[in-house]
Design a protein around this motif. Structure first.
Motif, mmCIF file in Angstrom:
data_model
loop_
_atom_site.group_PDB
_atom_site.id
_atom_site.type_symbol
_atom_site.label_atom_id
_atom_site.label_comp_id
_atom_site.label_asym_id
_atom_site.label_seq_id
_atom_site.Cartn_x
_atom_site.Cartn_y
_atom_site.Cartn_z
ATOM 1 N N VAL A 125 51.391 30.594 31.252
ATOM 2 C CA VAL A 125 50.722 29.528 31.688
ATOM 3 C C VAL A 125 49.644 29.723 32.836
ATOM 4 C CG1 VAL A 125 50.983 27.210 32.812
ATOM 5 C CG2 VAL A 125 52.453 27.928 31.007
ATOM 6 N N ALA A 126 50.032 30.591 33.850
ATOM 7 C CA ALA A 126 49.372 30.995 34.936
ATOM 8 C C ALA A 126 48.005 31.799 34.359
ATOM 9 C CB ALA A 126 50.031 31.672 36.025
ATOM 10 N N MET A 127 48.329 32.704 33.549
ATOM 11 C CA MET A 127 47.194 33.338 32.825
ATOM 12 C C MET A 127 46.202 32.306 32.114
ATOM 13 S SD MET A 127 47.482 36.514 33.981
ATOM 14 C CE MET A 127 46.112 36.916 33.110
ATOM 15 N N MET A 128 46.792 31.431 31.229
ATOM 16 C CA MET A 128 45.750 30.360 30.682
ATOM 17 C C MET A 128 45.204 29.518 31.720
ATOM 18 S SD MET A 128 46.332 31.427 27.619
ATOM 19 C CE MET A 128 45.269 29.758 26.863
ATOM 20 N N GLU A 129 45.624 29.289 32.962
ATOM 21 C CA GLU A 129 44.797 28.634 33.923
ATOM 22 C C GLU A 129 43.744 29.570 34.272
ATOM 23 O OE1 GLU A 129 47.786 27.612 36.836
ATOM 24 O OE2 GLU A 129 48.434 26.074 35.540
ATOM 25 N N ILE A 130 43.855 30.931 34.419
ATOM 26 C CA ILE A 130 43.012 31.585 34.842
ATOM 27 C C ILE A 130 41.668 31.906 33.890
ATOM 28 C CG2 ILE A 130 42.404 34.134 35.635
ATOM 29 C CD1 ILE A 130 45.221 34.282 36.786
ATOM 30 N N VAL A 131 42.308 31.919 32.663
ATOM 31 C CA VAL A 131 41.510 31.907 31.426
ATOM 32 C C VAL A 131 40.461 30.757 31.583
ATOM 33 C CG1 VAL A 131 41.349 31.611 29.170
ATOM 34 C CG2 VAL A 131 42.847 33.259 29.888
ATOM 35 N N THR A 132 41.027 29.434 31.993
ATOM 36 C CA THR A 132 40.180 28.367 31.982
ATOM 37 C C THR A 132 39.054 28.187 33.010
ATOM 38 O OG1 THR A 132 42.200 27.055 31.090
ATOM 39 C CG2 THR A 132 40.363 25.735 32.301
ATOM 40 N N SER A 133 39.650 28.824 34.066
ATOM 41 C CA SER A 133 38.678 29.072 35.269
ATOM 42 C C SER A 133 37.844 29.994 35.232
ATOM 43 C CB SER A 133 39.493 29.466 36.391
ATOM 44 O OG SER A 133 40.160 30.959 36.438
#
Length: 340
Positions: A125-133
């Motif tokens: 989930v943390a990596m997906m948040e970074i992907v979004t940013s």
């Protein structure tokens, strides 16, 4: 006769169990005090996300570094922050950006993060948040490649396997990180075995626990108890035999029996440390410096085989000796408990 050997086995197993628990307790105390698990995890994450960049790896590569560099050298962990994840990242490293997404599950300790375990799902989930940013997976991969991050290769492989499906990418990242944590756990346990071995050796020498001597003491206790029973059944004519077993109390052999029963073999064996404590019938406990006799035991070759047996016994660990103790005493496992 069989009961004598059973008593001997139970006595030895109980001693090994208690000393193994002591070794495990000291190890766990040091791990928590020095934050070893957390340092180990973030050393791995720093290497994986930001790379070595011409410097040596944060992860220790030898046993010497486990004892010296990892606990006491520069800390790879990010600084603790009680703030929620920011909208726009201010971190200068990829490990720092990851921590920004994880710090909501953190609690402060000595100014550094105390996170020692990251659930694979939470990492994904943390990596997906970074992907979004970053504006999408391709943009993130380009940024990782430009920064020379070792994370680029695994994420590129996961993205290619996902064929553009973000949910499949998230699941792939979760599975990859789960496998990495299993590998890291195996590496950590390999180092911990050496730490346990070192602590086992230190405690064996500190208590100067000679297993062979301890076994003889157990048999002596049993012999004296058997003689007491024989004296009680046979009357005064059997008293000389009991007196022979208690040369320190020729006039009062019953005093010897009292001393043996109040100071069993295990109490005697743990009393061989440099500092021993004695609890009299009346009054406060008294501490005694026993350094001279302790040093003499250490340099006496006759005790070395017993020390060696104790050391190797402690390497098996408390779970092993608890299982043996349970089998010898007939203690049943709790419902649902399985023997490993």
């Amino acid at each position: 006769m069989n009961s004598v050997y059973i008593d001997l086995a139970i006595g030895l197993v109980l001693a090994f169990l208690l000393f193994s628990l002591l070794v495990s307790g000291v190890n766990e105390g040091l791990v928590r005090l020095l934050g070893i698990r957390s340092k180990f995890l973030w050393a791995y994450l720093t290497d994986t996300l930001d790379g070595v960049r011409g410097k040596r790896s944060w992860i220790p590569s030898s046993i010497g570094e486990v004892f010296a560099r990892l606990p006491f050298s520069k800390d790879a962990r990010p600084a603790f922050s009680p703030l929620p994840p920011p909208v726009d990242s201010t971190a200068k490293t990829w490990a720092g950006r990851l921590y920004e997404r994880l710090r909501e599950i953190d609690h402060g300790k000595s100014g550094k993060t105390s996170i020692a375990s990251i659930p694979p799902g939470r990492f994904a989930v943390a990596m997906m948040e970074i992907v979004t940013s970053e504006g999408g997976v391709p943009a993130l991969l380009d940024r990782l490649k430009a920064d020379g991050s070792p994370l680029y290769g695994p994420l590129k492989g996961v993205w290619d396997a996902a064929h553009g499906d973000l949910e499949a990418f998230r699941k792939g990242v979760e599975d990859w990180f789960d496998g990495e944590m299993q590998r890291l756990t195996m590496l950590y346990r390999r180092y911990v075995r050496w730490v346990i071995a070192a602590l086992g050796l230190v405690l064996t020498l500190v208590f100067s626990m000679d297993s062979l001597e301890y076994g003889r003491a157990i048999l002596t206790d049993n012999a004296i108890r058997a003689q007491v029973a024989a004296t009680a059944d046979g009357g005064a004519q059997t008293l000389p035999a009991l007196r022979d077993k208690c040369p320190d109390h020729p006039a009062d052999p019953y005093g010897c029996v009292t001393e043996v029963l109040s100071a069993p073999a295990f109490v005697q064996i743990v009393g061989n440390a440099p500092v021993s404590v004695r609890i009299p019938e009346n009054g406060s406990p008294t501490w005694t410096w026993n350094g001279g006799e302790w040093l003499h035991r250490l340099i006496s070759p006759g005790h070395w085989p017993g020390f060696l047996i104790t050391f190797f016994a402690l390497l098996f660990g408390a779970p092993f000796w608890w299982d043996i103790f349970r089998r010898l005493t007939g203690i049943r496992a709790r419902a649902g408990e399985t023997t490993k």
